[in-house]
Design an enzyme around this catalytic site. Structure first.
Site, PDB file in Angstrom:
ATOM      1  N   HIS A 166     -42.170 -24.154 -18.043  1.00 32.45           N
ATOM      2  CA  HIS A 166     -41.984 -23.064 -19.004  1.00 32.45           C
ATOM      3  C   HIS A 166     -42.559 -23.457 -20.363  1.00 32.45           C
ATOM      4  CE1 HIS A 166     -39.060 -21.361 -16.100  1.00 32.45           C
ATOM      5  NE2 HIS A 166     -39.364 -20.224 -16.679  1.00 32.45           N
TER       6      HIS A 166
ATOM      7  N   LYS B 148     -38.485 -22.711 -24.708  1.00 27.00           N
ATOM      8  CA  LYS B 148     -37.335 -22.479 -23.814  1.00 27.00           C
ATOM      9  C   LYS B 148     -36.224 -23.479 -24.127  1.00 27.00           C
ATOM     10  CE  LYS B 148     -36.038 -21.636 -19.006  1.00 27.00           C
ATOM     11  NZ  LYS B 148     -35.276 -20.422 -19.317  1.00 27.00           N
TER      12      LYS B 148
END
Ligand code: NAD
Length: 267
Positions: A155, A159
């Site tokens: 990600h 995040k």
């Protein structure tokens, strides 16, 4: 025609949902809601979403937005979602909940709402991810004990939580299929002389960087062969598309708590 109200109309997901509902065949935007005091109250929901005027003003009254609606799509915040779902139950409207981070108590409250109206609740509404969930269950059952399972997710660098909720759900599905307890077998960390890999463990690895929307790979690693199941998200639209599909599916359904596996006929 299924008429859809959207809460969080000025939010990242809400805006895309308004656009996709306005483009979908058989669906129509009937209401758009933002929180009291929001700077965009009174704006046209379609204009704000970037899909052109829809003649629907953003209001802070959910009751008003639901007057001509059959279903609410809610991607907001847990406590807001619960209050909105209770309003839907009172007014007899179906609801699609995409909000994540609901605690156990809030999920139980949502189950009670589902006793009186149909509710679709799925922390990941992507059609592709839900198909992967189904495939993983079948793969784990078929491959059985002879394959080591490792899950790697990637990600973006903003995040905050690791591993992703989707990666954890993938681990849970594999563990359930292999009759293991995910909390006992998930291994989040290997460093130094940590010993050989155990047969049961499910390795959970995370990579963070740049602007990666989200990638999940589940490795089934056997002797002399390896299977990799990968899902790559290109944009957040996949979640919005799933939510819109769920809203269309809900038309005429009985009260009950459904998830995306129900919507996609994967059960
Ligand atoms: P966001 O912060 O951009 O949007 C939330 C919006 O809700 C904001 O505009 C906020 O003003 C609005 N809001 C707050 N209180 C409200 C109220 N009382 N009435 C109406 N609107 C209100 O967040 P986001 O990125 O759009 O995500 C929203 C939620 O959806 C998060 O929980 C996120 O994790 C979840 N999400 C779920 C999926 C999925 O597939 N299920 C995918 C992406 C995001």
């Amino acid at each position: 025609m299924i008429k859809v109200a959207v809460t969080g109309a000025a939010g990242r997901m809400g805006g895309r949902i308004i656009t996709l509902v306005s483009e979908a065949e058989g669906l129509e935007v009937a209401g758009a809601v933002e929180m009291t005091g929001h700077a965009r109250l009174g704006d046209d929901a379609g204009y704000l979403a970037g899909c052109g005027n829809l003649g629907i003003k953003i209001t802070d009254s959910l009751e008003q937005a639901l007057v001509g609606a059959d279903v609410l799509i809610d991607f907001t915040w847990p406590e807001v979602t619960l209050a909105n779902a209770a309003t839907c139950a009172r007014l007899g409207k179906a609801v699609v909940v995409g909000t994540t981070g609901l605690n156990l108590e809030q999920r139980e409250a949502l189950s009670r709402v589902a006793e009186s109206v149909p509710v679709v609740f799925a922390p990941n509404m992507s059609v592709g991810v839900n198909v992967c969930f189904k495939l993983l269950k079948d793969m784990a059952r078929t491959l059985g004990e002879g394959f080591d399972v490792e899950i790697v997710e990637l990600h973006h660098n903003k995040k905050k939580d690791s591993p992703s909720g989707t990666a954890v759900r993938m681990g849970e599905i594999v563990a359930e299929a292999l009759e293991r307890d995910y909390n006992q077998v998930a291994n989040y960390h290997r460093e130094g002389m940590c010993g050989e890999r155990t047969r049961e463990e499910i390795g959970m690895q995370t990579v963070r960087g740049g602007d990666i929307v989200g990638e999940h790979t589940v490795y089934f690693i056997g002797m002399g062969e390896r299977i990799e199941l990968t899902h790559r998200a290109m944009s957040r639209d996949m979640f919005a598309r799933g939510a819109v599909r769920a809203a269309g599916w809900l038309g005429g359904k009985q009260a009950g708590l459904y998830d995306m596996q129900d919507v996609l006929g994967l059960k």
